[in-house]
Design an enzyme around this catalytic site. Structure first.
Site, PDB file in Angstrom:
ATOM      1  N   ASP A  18      18.948  15.525 -50.778  1.00 23.10           N
ATOM      2  CA  ASP A  18      17.657  15.594 -51.460  1.00 23.10           C
ATOM      3  C   ASP A  18      17.571  16.787 -52.400  1.00 23.10           C
ATOM      4  O   ASP A  18      17.292  16.647 -53.596  1.00 23.10           O
ATOM      5  CB  ASP A  18      16.512  15.657 -50.447  1.00 23.10           C
ATOM      6  CG  ASP A  18      16.408  14.392 -49.598  1.00 23.10           C
ATOM      7  OD1 ASP A  18      16.673  13.309 -50.136  1.00 23.10           O
ATOM      8  OD2 ASP A  18      16.070  14.490 -48.410  1.00 23.10           O
ATOM      9  N   ARG A  98      11.090  24.898 -39.398  1.00 25.87           N
ATOM     10  CA  ARG A  98      10.346  24.821 -40.651  1.00 25.87           C
ATOM     11  C   ARG A  98       9.377  25.983 -40.871  1.00 25.87           C
ATOM     12  O   ARG A  98       9.280  26.497 -41.993  1.00 25.87           O
ATOM     13  CB  ARG A  98       9.609  23.485 -40.756  1.00 25.87           C
ATOM     14  CG  ARG A  98      10.525  22.265 -40.786  1.00 25.87           C
ATOM     15  CD  ARG A  98      11.654  22.433 -41.765  1.00 25.87           C
ATOM     16  NE  ARG A  98      12.503  21.254 -41.868  1.00 25.87           N
ATOM     17  CZ  ARG A  98      13.818  21.278 -41.829  1.00 25.87           C
ATOM     18  NH1 ARG A  98      14.452  22.428 -41.670  1.00 25.87           N
ATOM     19  NH2 ARG A  98      14.524  20.177 -41.947  1.00 25.87           N
ATOM     20  N   ASP A 127       8.406  16.684 -42.019  1.00 30.67           N
ATOM     21  CA  ASP A 127       8.705  17.986 -42.605  1.00 30.67           C
ATOM     22  C   ASP A 127       7.847  18.310 -43.815  1.00 30.67           C
ATOM     23  O   ASP A 127       7.577  19.477 -44.096  1.00 30.67           O
ATOM     24  CB  ASP A 127      10.186  18.065 -42.979  1.00 30.67           C
ATOM     25  CG  ASP A 127      11.068  18.331 -41.777  1.00 30.67           C
ATOM     26  OD1 ASP A 127      10.513  18.675 -40.716  1.00 30.67           O
ATOM     27  OD2 ASP A 127      12.294  18.207 -41.887  1.00 30.67           O
ATOM     28  N   SER A 179      21.154  10.838 -42.075  1.00 30.58           N
ATOM     29  CA  SER A 179      20.262  11.943 -42.401  1.00 30.58           C
ATOM     30  C   SER A 179      20.339  12.928 -41.246  1.00 30.58           C
ATOM     31  O   SER A 179      20.006  12.596 -40.109  1.00 30.58           O
ATOM     32  CB  SER A 179      18.826  11.424 -42.562  1.00 30.58           C
ATOM     33  OG  SER A 179      17.946  12.502 -42.797  1.00 30.58           O
TER      34      SER A 179
END
Length: 409
Positions: A18, A98, A127, A179
């Site tokens: 990404d 995160r 996320d 992923s």
């Protein structure tokens, strides 16, 4: 947001699929802004190799690689181990990472005078919320760019095609395009054959597992590990005092070699859908288990039972991006208070994916073998139980008599 006014963007950069294509995409679609890549090192090891060179080669002006591993473990992971916070069996590896990453990105964006912060999270995942709520906590007025909400790319296959067309180097291919999210605490796998829950994960396929082996590939003899805790925080393993990073790396090795910490679940995402994930958390599983065993002798019943309710709420808050909120901080304060006597030693036997209690001791233990014994003792009068049962059972007795009197079933 006027795209022409966006002259400097700070990008949350992992070097994965990404974020790799976001750099040229921003250049093409946001009037060629300066892009500053920021990567938070939370122990993803080899994934950081060549990251700065790659970011600059694909269009970034500079790349920060911030070492957040110690902070990640001590300020985010370990307090949740103390709490026993688990979300639907998931040990929160991505959710833990995160907040510290987004916090540092916000700090750098402010210091750099950025016009916006960009992330590569999809519109389907958790996320996006975790990044953006953490950013709002530290840079509340900063515009946020989320390309997955803007571009015409619809799939990871199309992302790969875009990368190939723009000469963006990738470490994946179409056949191994899981992923993944990796840090010192865990590794997650999603996508491809795992999207069908009737498919068994290919644990024994070479290259699938990265932090350990499957239980059937683990040794045929057990491994013992002894852990020492001080106020709910593990400070030593097998008699050796260790810092947070060294400790988790040590337990990852032991757990991985013995097939510990594999989890295959369909979880309920924050955005409302169900999603299947396979997780590797070898060291983390050991820490959660050992801490739970120690608490079993150190906490009184009422505190332990109420704490389990609080732990569930904390896990939901962490999963749902609510780390930097008054409630989460209040829960953590409560948890810290409960840990004052959670000091002692636990030994676990690791064998083919299993963690078996072998020993537990604490100077603050509430377990009294002289009271609990089935043998003769001089400290417990069993006759006392009759009066206790009569009083405890009085509401049941009164209710039963009322039913009989009124011919109720």
């Amino acid at each position: 947001m006027n795209k022409k006014e966006i002259k400097k963007v700070v990008l949350a950069y992992s070097g994965g699929l990404d974020t790799s294509i976001i750099i040229p995409w921003l250049k093409e679609n946001y009037n060629n802004p300066e892009i500053i890549a920021v990567s938070g090192n939370v122990g993803q090891a080899s994934e950081l190799e060549g990251l700065e060179e790659k970011a600059i080669k694909t269009g970034a002006s500079k790349c920060y690689i911030e070492d957040l591993t110690e902070e990640f473990l001590t300020d985010y992971v370990f307090p949740c181990v103390q709490a026993g916070a688990v979300y639907e069996e998931y040990l929160l590896g991505t959710a833990f990472a995160r907040p510290p990453i987004a916090k540092r990105i916000a700090e750098i964006a402010i210091a750099e005078g950025a016009d916006a912060i960009c992330h590569g999270c999809t519109g389907k995942g958790n996320d996006q919320v975790r990044f953006e709520l953490a950013i709002k906590a530290f840079a509340p007025d900063m515009p946020i760019i989320a390309p997955w909400r803007e571009w015409d790319i619809k799939s990871r296959e199309e992302e790969i095609e875009y990368a190939e067309a723009h000469n963006v180097p990738l470490k994946i291919n179409r056949e191994t395009n899981y992923s993944k999210d990796k840090n010192i605490w865990h590794l997650s796998h999603e996508g491809l054959d795992l999207e069908d829950p009737t498919n068994e994960p290919q644990y024994n396929k070479e290259g699938f597992l990265e932090m350990g082996v499957s239980p059937e590939m683990a040794p045929d003899k057990p491994t013992y590990v002894s852990l020492h805790f001080e106020q709910g925080v593990c400070t030593a393993a097998d008699g050796i005092e260790m810092g947070a990073v060294e400790l988790v790396e040590y337990l990852n090795k032991l757990g991985g070699e013995n097939g510990i910490g594999l989890l295959d679940i369909v979880e309920n995402r924050l955005v409302g859908m169900k999603c299947r994930g396979v997780y590797e958390t070898p060291g983390g599983a050991i820490l959660y288990k050992a801490h739970s065993v120690l608490e079993s002798i150190c906490l009184d019943k009422d505190t332990a039972h109420y704490k389990s309710l609080v732990a569930q709420k904390l896990a939901e808050n962490v999963y749902n991006a609510l780390w930097f909120t008054p409630l989460t901080q209040a829960i953590l304060a409560f948890v810290k208070e409960t840990q004052k006597t959670v000091t002692g030693d636990v030994t676990l036997k690791l064998y083919k994916g299993n963690m078996i209690n072998a020993s537990v001791s604490s100077p603050y233990s509430l377990y009294d073998p002289e009271i609990a014994t089935f043998d003769e003792d001089e400290v417990y009068d069993q006759k006392d139980s009759q009066g206790f049962i009569n009083l405890y059972g009085l509401p049941t007795k009164v209710y039963a008599k009322m039913k009989a009197k009124n011919n109720l079933k």
